[in-house]
Design a protein around this motif. Structure first.
Motif, mmCIF file in Angstrom:
data_model
loop_
_atom_site.group_PDB
_atom_site.id
_atom_site.type_symbol
_atom_site.label_atom_id
_atom_site.label_comp_id
_atom_site.label_asym_id
_atom_site.label_seq_id
_atom_site.Cartn_x
_atom_site.Cartn_y
_atom_site.Cartn_z
ATOM 1 N N GLU A 81 0.823 -1.215 0.000
ATOM 2 C CA GLU A 81 0.000 0.000 0.000
ATOM 3 C C GLU A 81 0.856 1.264 0.000
ATOM 4 O O GLU A 81 0.468 2.290 -0.566
ATOM 5 N N ILE A 82 2.015 1.193 0.620
ATOM 6 C CA ILE A 82 2.893 2.386 0.663
ATOM 7 C C ILE A 82 3.362 2.726 -0.748
ATOM 8 O O ILE A 82 3.299 3.887 -1.196
ATOM 9 N N TRP A 83 3.804 1.707 -1.486
ATOM 10 C CA TRP A 83 4.274 1.942 -2.860
ATOM 11 C C TRP A 83 3.122 2.426 -3.748
ATOM 12 O O TRP A 83 3.276 3.359 -4.534
ATOM 13 N N MET A 84 1.962 1.805 -3.607
ATOM 14 C CA MET A 84 0.821 2.205 -4.437
ATOM 15 C C MET A 84 0.408 3.650 -4.147
ATOM 16 O O MET A 84 0.093 4.418 -5.067
ATOM 17 N N SER A 85 0.436 4.033 -2.877
ATOM 18 C CA SER A 85 0.095 5.426 -2.524
ATOM 19 C C SER A 85 1.059 6.391 -3.199
ATOM 20 O O SER A 85 0.651 7.440 -3.725
ATOM 21 N N GLU A 86 2.317 6.044 -3.201
ATOM 22 C CA GLU A 86 3.320 6.925 -3.798
ATOM 23 C C GLU A 86 3.079 7.065 -5.312
ATOM 24 O O GLU A 86 3.175 8.162 -5.877
#
Ligand code: SF4
Length: 505
Positions: A81-86
């Motif tokens: 989720e962190i990568w997707m948010s970025e």
């Protein structure tokens, strides 16, 4: 990582900002069909329909206020989720750079616009885990004008014109009707409401907004709520508010109601008001590549039919042609209901400019000028600024300032949407000025009335809040407050209040 995820998110954002989903188009078509021909409201719906087509054809923002990007995402277990948010944040910044989103993220303490739609709380991204293998991303772009029309009621409550709203479905009905009435044309009606019964204050608003992800033509799975939705839709248009608050038959295109459990002591009814520019799309993407495998709310194999294929507004356009700077005599001759076609110079100014003018002289001579409440989407092409979307913003926010600006600096025409209050009306009368209602959300249509950008002042306020110097040709607007003390907004509010009282039950 997912090599195509960034491109998929960019495509979702651009499509959402520029192409209304079929269910909203269908509802707007009905709204137009039931309106009485050749009325102010019907003309507004015609311009809106043309604007929808122009936005889709040229991939331009439907409305210049591209709102708060709100992503609701379902992911399988183990998704990063962190990568997707970025990646989503990068896609939002790129869409802003391309002029598909307006830079809308403002530091609430310093007032500085980040310029790329990124900042604390912007964009809104909510993740939810689910049992499926694919990733689903839904996006809602809801602008400030309609967001400001949201309402939350702690019942029991005494409502103007409707009496007491109790803690039952009849009380909920009254709250919804009151919220729609209160919005008048300020949220760019015809609008749609998402409603939550119950919850706490925070979850109530959130769940109300979540209802806007339902299609306008669906039927609530809960029979009592389906009945309430049908009841609202069957009666609300008798309020007579109409498109843009111009008085008419189409005030609401959708009502979607959900419910959450509540604390015994609380009973909130939360209403999220969305405008006709109801921008909502979604995609399903492959969890290993990030490529779009399916669109939601639209079928890319079925191109949207044009909303207004046979409308030629240039030929249909009747109006009083005026060229700025305006004389007092020509402005005093105008009456509520007149259609004007503006030419020449026009200056934009909204919240920051009005606050600035309380303490400073204007950077340009405003005597006889047209002051346009507008926060455009503007991008630089070479050395030249180009307006990509430039419809009116909600004028009532400037009510605390407008009368002083008219008196001190000699503004003759204020252009915006939704109308203004008694203080401004008094200043119009005293100084010989007029309020002109442009069609809210018709950002592509009005951008095409701008021949060129001659300059910009107060650019430090950011693109939407700067004072742009525009040159326009045949920019249409309707006189809704005149120099004789007449106000269409005051009259429609009073008449719709009587209609509201008739729905008291
Ligand atoms: S259509 Fe009106 S209310 Fe909706 S985003 Fe645009 S200006 Fe705001």
């Amino acid at each position: 990582m997912l090599p195509e995820f960034f491109d998929s998110m960019l495509e979702l954002i651009v499509k959402t900002s520029t192409d209304l989903p079929p269910d909203v188009r269908a509802a707007m078509k009905v709204a137009w069909d039931i309106e009485t021909p050749d009325t102010r409201a019907e003309r507004a719906l015609k311009i809106i329909s043309v604007n929808i087509d122009q936005a889709a054809e040229d991939e331009g923002a439907i409305c210049q206020d591209t709102g708060m990007p709100t992503f609701e995402i379902h992911v399988p277990r183990g998704a990063d989720e962190i990568w997707m948010s970025e990646q989503i944040r990068l896609a939002v910044a790129e869409a802003t750079r391309r002029g598909k989103l307006r830079p809308n993220s403002v530091d609430s303490i310093t007032g500085k616009n980040s310029g790329n739609n990124l900042g604390p709380g912007t964009p809104v991204i909510h993740f939810h885990q689910w049992q499926q293998d694919a990733i689903e991303v839904k996006l809602l772009l809801k602008g400030g004008g309609c967001e400001n029309c949201n309402a939350q009621y702690a019942v029991p409550v005494e409502l103007p014109h409707l009496g007491r709203a109790d803690r039952n479905l009849e009380g909920v009905r009254k709250c919804i009707l009151h919220a729609v009435w209160q919005a008048q044309g300020k949220g760019c009606s015809p609008g749609a409401v998402g409603v939550c019964i119950g919850g706490d204050r925070t979850e109530g608003y959130s769940h109300a907004k979540a209802q806007l992800f339902r299609t306008l033509d669906d039927v609530n799975a809960e029979p009592v709520l389906a009945e309430l939705e049908a009841n609202i839709m069957g009666t609300v248009n008798t309020l007579g508010i109409g498109a843009m608050g111009f008085e008419g038959k189409s005030t609401l295109i959708g009502c979607k109601i959900g419910a959450l459990n509540r604390l015994p002591a609380s009973f909130f009814v939360s209403v999220a008001y969305d405008c006709w520019a109801f921008r909502r799309l979604g995609v399903v993407v492959d969890a290993s590549t990030g490529a779009i495998t399916q669109w939601q709310y639209r079928d890319p194999a079925v191109p949207a039919a044009p909303m207004a294929p046979h409308v030629d507004l240039r030929r249909a356009g009747r109006g009083i042609s005026l060229t700025a700077p305006f004389s007092e005599a020509e402005i005093r001759a105008l009456r509520v209901g007149d259609i004007v076609l503006l030419n020449g110079r026009m200056f934009t100014g909204r919240d920051s400019v009005h606050a600035y003018l309380m303490k400073h002289d204007p950077p340009v001579d405003l005597h006889g000028a047209a002051l346009y409440h507008c926060g455009p989407v503007a991008i630089k092409e070479g050395d030249q600024w180009v307006m990509k979307a430039a419809g009116p913003t909600t004028s009532i926010r400037e009510e605390p300032y407008q009368a002083d600006v008219i008196r001190k600096f000699g503004v003759r025409a204020v252009i915006g949407k939704g109308g203004m209050g008694a203080k401004t009306l008094e200043a119009l009368k005293e100084c010989g000025a007029v309020y002109l209602n442009a069609i809210g959300g018709a950002a592509q249509f009005y951008a095409r009335c701008i021949d060129r950008v001659d300059g910009v002042s107060l650019f430090e306020f950011g693109v939407p809040e700067a004072m742009w110097h525009l040159h326009v040709t045949d920019f249409p607007a309707i006189v809704t407050m005149d120099a004789s003390g007449n106000s269409l907004h005051r009259d429609v509010e009073a008449d719709s209040a009587k209609a509201l009282a008739a729905l008291k039950g």
